[in-house]
Every structure is written in C-alpha cells, then in structure tokens.
Design an enzyme around this catalytic site. Structure first.
Site, PDB file in Angstrom:
ATOM      1  N   GLU A   1      49.380   7.173  10.202  1.00 48.91           N
ATOM      2  CA  GLU A   1      48.099   7.073  11.009  1.00 48.91           C
ATOM      3  C   GLU A   1      47.359   6.017  10.279  1.00 48.91           C
ATOM      4  O   GLU A   1      47.519   5.731   9.011  1.00 48.91           O
ATOM      5  CB  GLU A   1      47.250   8.214  10.632  1.00 48.91           C
ATOM      6  CG  GLU A   1      47.292   9.693  11.588  1.00 48.91           C
ATOM      7  CD  GLU A   1      46.292  10.709  11.323  1.00 48.91           C
ATOM      8  OE1 GLU A   1      46.774  11.683  11.232  1.00 48.91           O
ATOM      9  OE2 GLU A   1      45.120  10.523  10.628  1.00 48.91           O
TER      10      GLU A   1
ATOM     11  N   GLU B   1      48.346  16.513   6.343  1.00 47.85           N
ATOM     12  CA  GLU B   1      47.300  16.114   5.344  1.00 47.85           C
ATOM     13  C   GLU B   1      46.890  17.484   4.468  1.00 47.85           C
ATOM     14  O   GLU B   1      45.417  17.923   4.589  1.00 47.85           O
ATOM     15  CB  GLU B   1      45.930  15.770   5.998  1.00 47.85           C
ATOM     16  CG  GLU B   1      46.298  14.204   6.579  1.00 47.85           C
ATOM     17  CD  GLU B   1      45.017  13.622   6.997  1.00 47.85           C
ATOM     18  OE1 GLU B   1      44.085  14.229   7.397  1.00 47.85           O
ATOM     19  OE2 GLU B   1      45.261  12.363   7.549  1.00 47.85           O
TER      20      GLU B   1
ATOM     21  N   TYR C   1      43.670   4.594   5.348  1.00 49.84           N
ATOM     22  CA  TYR C   1      42.569   4.218   6.254  1.00 49.84           C
ATOM     23  C   TYR C   1      41.936   3.068   5.305  1.00 49.84           C
ATOM     24  O   TYR C   1      40.861   3.149   5.367  1.00 49.84           O
ATOM     25  CB  TYR C   1      41.668   5.360   6.653  1.00 49.84           C
ATOM     26  CG  TYR C   1      42.187   5.789   7.756  1.00 49.84           C
ATOM     27  CD1 TYR C   1      43.097   6.958   7.574  1.00 49.84           C
ATOM     28  CD2 TYR C   1      42.008   5.813   9.037  1.00 49.84           C
ATOM     29  CE1 TYR C   1      43.763   7.837   8.689  1.00 49.84           C
ATOM     30  CE2 TYR C   1      42.418   6.370  10.198  1.00 49.84           C
ATOM     31  CZ  TYR C   1      43.267   7.551   9.920  1.00 49.84           C
ATOM     32  OH  TYR C   1      43.857   8.287  10.841  1.00 49.84           O
TER      33      TYR C   1
ATOM     34  N   ASP D   1      39.869  17.675  12.129  1.00 49.29           N
ATOM     35  CA  ASP D   1      39.072  16.740  12.921  1.00 49.29           C
ATOM     36  C   ASP D   1      39.623  16.889  14.442  1.00 49.29           C
ATOM     37  O   ASP D   1      39.814  15.786  15.050  1.00 49.29           O
ATOM     38  CB  ASP D   1      39.359  15.508  12.405  1.00 49.29           C
ATOM     39  CG  ASP D   1      38.550  14.252  13.157  1.00 49.29           C
ATOM     40  OD1 ASP D   1      38.583  13.360  13.063  1.00 49.29           O
ATOM     41  OD2 ASP D   1      37.116  14.778  13.347  1.00 49.29           O
TER      42      ASP D   1
HETATM   43  C1  E8X Z   1      40.394  10.904  11.020  1.00 50.68           C
HETATM   44  C2  E8X Z   1      41.740  11.397  11.044  1.00 50.68           C
HETATM   45  C3  E8X Z   1      41.865  12.726  11.721  1.00 50.68           C
HETATM   46  O1  E8X Z   1      41.215  12.485  13.070  1.00 50.68           O
HETATM   47  C4  E8X Z   1      43.211  13.320  11.649  1.00 50.68           C
HETATM   48  O2  E8X Z   1      43.325  14.427  12.443  1.00 50.68           O
HETATM   49  C5  E8X Z   1      43.633  13.577  10.286  1.00 50.68           C
HETATM   50  C6  E8X Z   1      42.190  11.630   9.799  1.00 50.68           C
HETATM   51  C7  E8X Z   1      41.978  10.613   8.762  1.00 50.68           C
HETATM   52  C8  E8X Z   1      42.398  10.757   7.301  1.00 50.68           C
HETATM   53  N1  E8X Z   1      43.427  12.284   9.705  1.00 50.68           N
HETATM   54  O3  E8X Z   1      39.386  11.220  10.351  1.00 50.68           O
HETATM   55  O4  E8X Z   1      40.162   9.979  12.194  1.00 50.68           O
HETATM   56  C9  E8X Z   1      41.055  11.625   6.641  1.00 50.68           C
HETATM   57  C10 E8X Z   1      40.373  10.806   5.819  1.00 50.68           C
HETATM   58  C11 E8X Z   1      39.369  11.585   5.112  1.00 50.68           C
HETATM   59  C12 E8X Z   1      38.628  10.730   3.916  1.00 50.68           C
END
Ligand code: E8X
Length: 597
Positions: A502, A410, A467, A179
C-alpha cells in the site's frame, strides 16, 4: 468446499431476488424472528448489502440483527436427489431457519457455508427460509470493532466528557477499527444445489512441472468409499490425460499471468453417478532469495489493493462490476491485486484464473488492535482467525491465480510485544500446514518501526504499507523519499522479497493545481512518480500495489470526504490522472525479469 456446478449429475436453483426484510426492533429475542415479524417488512435485494438500499438512516447506522425471509418450492422431480442449501457469504454472523427450525449458524462474513437440507426441503412442498444476520463487530470478530473509544480515524473525543463517548446512554453502536464501511447482509448468492445421494465432497489439486510435462495430483474426498476416475481435456476438448489420482500431461501448456497465456485445462472427476468439473492451471510458485518465482521466473507484482465496493450494491456481489474491474486491470497493464481486506467472491477468482490476474488472498483479519490493552491477551478472535484461514485455503486452494496467503492486514503491533510475535509466528506455522501447494505466506504491516518489527521479516515475503509523504512527512516528497530510502536500506539487509502493498494519496477527481499539493490529481501522480523512482533502484522490491484501485466507502469521520479517495479510479471506475500514469508505467514494465538487467 466446492463451488456449485450445474452438469449432467448436478442442478442449481438460485434463491436470490426480492426477499422480505426488517431491522431488529429490539423488542424480541435477538437472532430469531417469527413469520409474523415480517408483517411490516421492507423490500430487500439478495445478494446485496442492505445499508444503501433504504433511505431510513437506520440502514447505515444499524448495529445488531436484521432479518430476511422468502419462501420457495422446488420440483417434485428432485425427490431422489441430495439437496444442499449454500450461502456464499453472509456478513458477519448468520442464523438460518428452515420452516422454523434452526438448521445452520455461521460466523464470518466473507466465506461460504452450506447445510444438507435433504429431507428438510420437500420437493413439491413450499419451504420458508428466514435468515437472521448480525453486523456486530467487536474484539471477537474479524474485521475487528472497538469496544471503547471511537472508530478508526474517529475523533479522539479527548475534550469530550467520557460519559458521552461511553455506550451506557444508548444502545450499542459499531466502532469499526478499519477503514471501509461495515456493509452487511446476505452479500453473495444463496443457492440450492443438488447432487446424487453418493457424491464428491471435495477436491484438492497440486500441479508440478517435470521437463516439458505437467503433473496434476488429485485428492478427492467422497461421501462413501469408492473409486474415482478423472480425465483432463485441453482447450480444444481433446483428452490429454486420464487416471484416478496422479495424471501426467505430456508437453503441457503452463498457466502464465497477464500478458502471458493463462492456459486452463478442464478436469472432469467422476464418482458413481456424480460428476464435477474444474479448471486446472499448471504453474509453480516459490520464493528464492529475493525473487518470487512463477514457473521458475521472477514475477513483478503490478497492481493494487482493492475492495469489493460500489454504489448501491455496497459490498454486495456484482458480477458486472467484477468484469469491469478485470477490464480496467488490463487497461492499466496491471497483473495482480490483493483481496484487501477479506476473501472476495469466488466468481472473481475464476475470472482471474481465466484472465491471468495474480491474487494475494487475504483474510478479514483487519483492525486487530484499537485498544489500550494488549489485544493478543484481551481479544477473543484467535480461534476464529484459525478457522477462517482453514476455510479460506479450503475454498481457494485450486485457483492457479492465487499465489500467496495474507494472514491479515495492519494488526496493531506498535510496540511489537512478545504476545504479538508469538501470535503471528504460530499462525504462520499453522497456515503453512494447510496448503499442499506450499504457497508463500505473509501478513501486511504498516508499522514504520521496522527495526523493532521481528514479525514482518520472518514472513516468506515482506509486505509493507507505507505512506511517507501522505500520513507522515505530508506533502514533503523530498523528506518522504529520504525516509523511504532509510527504510529500504534496512530491508536490503534482510534479503527477502519486498512488496509495497500500500502507498497512496487521497485525490479529488477534477481538482487540478499548477503546483502539485495534496488532494490534487497532480500531487497523486507526482507522489507515485517520486516513490516509484526510489523503488526502481532496489532489485529486492518485487512489487508495487498502489492503494487503492478505486475510491471506496468508509465510515464518516474528519479524515474522510465521501469515503476514501485514494483510488486511481473514482468509485464508478473513471480514471484519475494517476491511472493514466500507471497505464504508461506498467506498459513498460514486464511481468517477469524486471530489474534483472
Ligand atoms: C488508508 C489505508 C486504509 O484504507 C487501508 O484499509 C489500510 C490504511 C493506511 C495505513 N491502510 O488509510 O487509506 C494507515 C495509516 C494510519 C496512520
């Protein structure tokens, strides 16, 4: 690998500036461009990503090779010196031609490489430099690109005939499984530096504390056998130690993170006519139970996941931006960040050494997965991953600001197959062998299936991206806190330090609501306040890193409105309400001993 230094024995010539540039036109052999190819060239700045520096849409959508060219002449007075051509980073693959001869190739877009050009570059005679750069990402690269389907957060194409999503009908496109925008090019400085013919090749230091004294051990590699002599000066320029390998500093000043005193000594290494100086910060790092100890005291990580990202420059090196970011880190009363998701420019680590900002140093191993098959079986990245970790530690090992290595971010371990466990466990073991300072090693996991996740719990520090309230239980902060606490109950039993590396909410600056809902500044602040209230109840939570320090550019997609907007700051570093919230919160949280009382 030593960062270039200008001193009484060494010189530096910067080869940045305006280069000729052209995207591959697909009509000649890939990875090579003869000088005539540049007859129809664009203007390009080095260092910078090329993607935002031309209004031709192809500059953002390009997939494949691009070519840079410049000429230069160095003074005849350098005829007796050793000449080294160094690229601080070329993203993602580079082929370097000097006067038509292929003199270097390098895979990996975020670490330096160099070539001894003595005899190839003739002082007083013009040299021609052509650099071919590929931005291709796939299952062999880190960061990883998908080889089928769509990019990260891309539409799933479920209702589109597979032939449309297939690649056959057009030339390949990059499908980032990560991302952030796949910026590319000669993104960091290009320099020619000189050394004497017999020179210092590399230096590795370890620091220990014994009572009030500091012990600094040097391992110096030289081009030929011989004796080195080393002196260490304090801040006032007074010599406080001298020797050839292990030096003791009486009543040493330790290196402390912000707002403490990040005291730096200056070491001078001499070998024959060569000289190299480096900053030395005396500090210790260890994990003890659920504590992350710096100089024997429990440290609390207040900071961010960041990116090297800005308008126009893209991922290009921007020292001015780095100085601004350090200022904003101090303004928010933060003390750390993770180099998500790739090694940053060396200059930023030097600033952090000087400013007392603690770094979790991460490889570009992001996006591992994105395929229906087992990526650990079908992927072609494993050897490259080990090479990156080796080179990352060789580059950054002497920085006191670096306190932990993150092997990646991740990876796709959703079902936690044995292949994933075997891969990451063996990589952890390998990484531990590379660092004489024995820093903790981790990787960052976002899979909520924590009871099946055998990998994360075996790291020295548990680093999790969660999240709750955004990607799942969206907007429902009561449910989010309930789910978070169920998970924290699990981690409490593991008895390891845990950092929430995060957590965050996309937020449009200036979007205000009386009743907080997603994307509003009020929601972002409320989201953090609710989650932080739960974190404060758990003493094994030793750090909070909101995602992200600032808004940043990503690939286009249905989940991204002008990039990722989870920043506490806008992309041009203006604070959203949540930045003011953290400035207040972190102003009341000490860097050491938090939650101890
Ligand atoms: C997001 C972040 C992304 O920007 C970062 O590089 C890695 C992501 C969230 C976890 N972690 O999306 O803002 C992804 C969740 C997927 C459901």
């Amino acid at each position: 690998m030593l960062y270039p230094e200008m001193n009484e024995a060494r010189n530096i010539m910067d080869l940045g500036g305006a280069w000729l540039f052209r995207l591959d036109d697909g009509k000649h052999s890939e990875g090579y461009a003869d000088p005539a190819f540049f007859d129809e060239a664009n203007l390009m700045a080095v260092p910078a990503a090329y993607n935002d520096l031309n209004e031709d849409p192809a500059f953002r959508s390009h997939c494949g090779w691009a070519y840079y060219k410049r000429s230069f002449t160095i003074p005849r007075t350098l005829a007796s010196e050793r000449l080294v051509l160094r690229f601080d980073a070329v993203t993602h693959y580079a082929k370097v031609y000097l006067d038509g001869e292929l003199v270097a190739e390098h895979k990996g877009g975020f670490l330096p490489f160099e070539v001894d050009a003595t005899g190839k570059i003739v002082p007083g005679r013009e040299s021609e430099l052509i650099v071919a750069v590929s931005n291709r990402i796939d299952h062999s690269t880190l960061p990883m690109g998908n080889e089928e389907g769509t990019a990260f957060f891309g539409s799933d194409n479920a209702d589109v005939p597979s032939v449309i999503a297939a690649k056959a009908w057009r030339k390949p496109v990059n499908l980032p499984n990560f991302d952030f925008f796949n910026y590319a090019g000669i993104i960091r400085p290009v320099r020619l530096y000189t050394t004497p013919k017999e020179y210092i090749q590399d230096i590795s230091i370890t620091t220990e504390v014994s009572g009030n004294d500091g012990i600094v051990s040097f391992d110096v590699e030289t081009s030929v056998p011989g004796r080195v002599s080393i002196t260490i000066e304090d801040r006032e320029g007074k010599t406080v130690a001298a020797g050839s390998d292990k030096l003791v500093i009486k009543d040493a000043h330790l290196w402390w993170p912000y707002p403490g005193d990040p005291y730096l000594y200056k070491a001078t290494v001499m070998f024959g006519s060569d000289v190299y100086t480096l900053n030395v910060g005396i500090r210790t790092v260890e994990v003890n139970g659920t504590g992350f100890l710096i100089n024997g005291k429990p440290f609390y990580f207040k900071g961010f996941g960041k990116h090297e990202d800005s308008a126009i420059h893209g991922r290009g090196f921007d020292f001015v931006l780095d100085v601004k970011d350090i200022s904003m880190i101090h303004w928010m009363n933060a003390n750390s960040f993770r180099t998500s998701h790739y090694p940053y420019a060396e200059e930023m680590y030097d600033l952090c050494d000087r400013e007392g900002i603690v770094i979790i140093d991460e490889t570009p191993a992001v996006g591992i997965g994105g395929t229906s098959e087992d990526i650990y079986k079908v992927g072609r990245f494993q050897e490259h991953h080990r090479a990156i970790i080796h080179d990352l530690i060789k580059r950054d090992r002497n920085h006191p600001s670096v306190v932990m290595w993150s092997m990646g971010n991740e990876p796709d371990v959703v079902t936690f197959p044995d292949s994933a466990y075997d891969y990451w466990h063996s990589l952890y073991e390998y990484t531990k062998t590379l660092d004489k300072q024995c820093r903790p090693v981790t990787f960052v996991c976002n899979q909520n299936n924590y009871e099946r996740d055998r990998i994360t719990r075996e790291m020295d520090v548990v680093c999790i991206n969660r999240y709750y309230g955004w990607y799942n239980l969206s907007g429902d902060m009561d449910a989010a806190c309930y789910a978070l606490n169920l998970e924290l109950d699990f981690w409490e039993k593991i008895c390891k330090p845990v950092i929430l590396t995060e957590y965050g909410a996309d937020t449009l600056p200036g979007f205000h609501l009386s009743v907080p809902e997603m994307f509003s500044e009020e929601f972002q602040t409320m989201y953090y306040d609710r989650i932080n209230s739960e974190l404060d109840k758990r003493s094994f939570i030793i750090g909070e890193h909101p995602w992200n320090f600032a808004d940043f550019s990503t690939i286009q997609g249905p989940m991204r409105a002008d990039g990722n907007r989870k920043g506490l700051l806008t992309r041009d570093r203006r604070p959203k309400a949540a930045a003011h919230y953290f400035r207040k919160r972190w102003g009341d949280i000490p860097s050491f001993g938090y939650k101890e009382t």
